[in-house]
Design a protein around this motif. Sequence first.
Motif, PDB file in Angstrom:
ATOM      1  N   UNK A  41      44.835  17.416  54.874  1.00 33.64           N
ATOM      2  CA  UNK A  41      45.135  16.210  54.170  1.00 33.64           C
ATOM      3  C   UNK A  41      46.232  15.517  55.010  1.00 33.64           C
ATOM      4  N   UNK A  42      47.056  16.310  55.947  1.00 32.45           N
ATOM      5  CA  UNK A  42      48.036  15.705  56.737  1.00 32.45           C
ATOM      6  C   UNK A  42      47.365  14.875  57.583  1.00 32.45           C
ATOM      7  N   UNK A  43      46.174  14.855  58.072  1.00 30.54           N
ATOM      8  CA  UNK A  43      45.567  14.141  59.150  1.00 30.54           C
ATOM      9  C   UNK A  43      44.822  13.030  58.257  1.00 30.54           C
ATOM     10  N   UNK A  44      44.218  13.337  56.900  1.00 29.13           N
ATOM     11  CA  UNK A  44      43.595  12.449  56.442  1.00 29.13           C
ATOM     12  C   UNK A  44      44.541  11.232  55.977  1.00 29.13           C
ATOM     13  N   UNK A  46      46.477   9.357  57.368  1.00 32.16           N
ATOM     14  CA  UNK A  46      46.665   8.207  58.287  1.00 32.16           C
ATOM     15  C   UNK A  46      45.404   7.256  58.047  1.00 32.16           C
ATOM     16  N   UNK A  47      44.383   7.674  57.423  1.00 34.07           N
ATOM     17  CA  UNK A  47      43.131   6.812  57.288  1.00 34.07           C
ATOM     18  C   UNK A  47      43.542   5.832  56.418  1.00 34.07           C
ATOM     19  N   UNK A  48      42.726   4.583  56.630  1.00 26.84           N
ATOM     20  CA  UNK A  48      42.876   3.479  55.762  1.00 26.84           C
ATOM     21  C   UNK A  48      42.367   4.106  54.380  1.00 26.84           C
ATOM     22  N   UNK A  49      42.926   3.419  53.370  1.00 25.29           N
ATOM     23  CA  UNK A  49      42.242   3.646  52.169  1.00 25.29           C
ATOM     24  C   UNK A  49      40.971   3.641  52.121  1.00 25.29           C
ATOM     25  N   UNK A  50      39.930   2.673  52.529  1.00 25.93           N
ATOM     26  CA  UNK A  50      38.661   2.832  52.544  1.00 25.93           C
ATOM     27  C   UNK A  50      38.127   4.092  53.179  1.00 25.93           C
ATOM     28  N   UNK A  55      35.732   9.771  53.044  1.00 28.41           N
ATOM     29  CA  UNK A  55      35.832  11.166  52.928  1.00 28.41           C
ATOM     30  C   UNK A  55      35.772  11.608  51.974  1.00 28.41           C
ATOM     31  N   UNK A  56      36.412  11.163  50.828  1.00 27.31           N
ATOM     32  CA  UNK A  56      36.358  11.901  49.477  1.00 27.31           C
ATOM     33  C   UNK A  56      34.698  11.859  48.945  1.00 27.31           C
ATOM     34  N   UNK A  95      45.401  10.900  47.352  1.00 27.00           N
ATOM     35  CA  UNK A  95      45.085   9.353  47.612  1.00 27.00           C
ATOM     36  C   UNK A  95      46.429   8.530  47.527  1.00 27.00           C
ATOM     37  N   UNK A  96      46.748   7.929  48.760  1.00 25.01           N
ATOM     38  CA  UNK A  96      47.549   6.784  48.623  1.00 25.01           C
ATOM     39  C   UNK A  96      49.112   7.300  47.930  1.00 25.01           C
ATOM     40  N   UNK A  97      49.109   8.648  48.261  1.00 28.02           N
ATOM     41  CA  UNK A  97      50.534   9.191  47.903  1.00 28.02           C
ATOM     42  C   UNK A  97      51.588   8.757  49.126  1.00 28.02           C
ATOM     43  N   UNK A  98      52.628   8.658  48.200  1.00 27.74           N
ATOM     44  CA  UNK A  98      53.841   8.320  49.478  1.00 27.74           C
ATOM     45  C   UNK A  98      53.821   9.299  50.416  1.00 27.74           C
ATOM     46  N   UNK A  99      54.489   9.133  51.643  1.00 30.57           N
ATOM     47  CA  UNK A  99      54.467  10.072  52.823  1.00 30.57           C
ATOM     48  C   UNK A  99      55.555  10.904  52.451  1.00 30.57           C
TER      49      UNK A  99
END
Length: 160
Positions: A41-44, A46-50, A55-56, A95-99
């Motif tokens: 997830x750590x790598x994921x 940094x992806x855009x939401x789309x 990926x999901x 998904x879209x969680x705070x860092x």
Amino acid sequence: MTPTFSQLIRSPVLFLAFGFGSGLAKKAPGTFGTLAAVPLWYGLQFLSPLAYMAVIVITFALGCYLCGAASTKLGVHDHGGIVWDEFVGYWITMFMAPAGWLWALYGFVLFRIFDIAKPQPIGWADRKVHGGLGIMLDDILAGIYAALVLQGTAYLISHF
């Protein structure tokens, strides 16, 4: 029957379904599977939401196949070591969680609570939907519940 690690590495289906071996944990394989999902997830994150949602969707579809095939191969529906569903459920939670590592930990705890407690309709899906989809669906729902709580918490913290 639980496969050995050497059996896992000879079978790509089992290797992936067992979360790269994390599902072989003697106790709490679902928790260890979720732990194994965290660095991925750590790598994921940094992806855009789309791209993240793509990926999901892909890992969900792949998971329906992997979990069903592994279940058939082992002769056990939803063998405890099959943890690909935990990977995808945790990624949905985040998904879209705070860092930050506290949010990653909070998401981990929330996901495990919903995955273990199985409030409705998670419990219904776990009992009534079979095959690869059934194995995946309860964790998808647990991930959605956990994501809603995580996002609600983040909203409350940022607005009060």
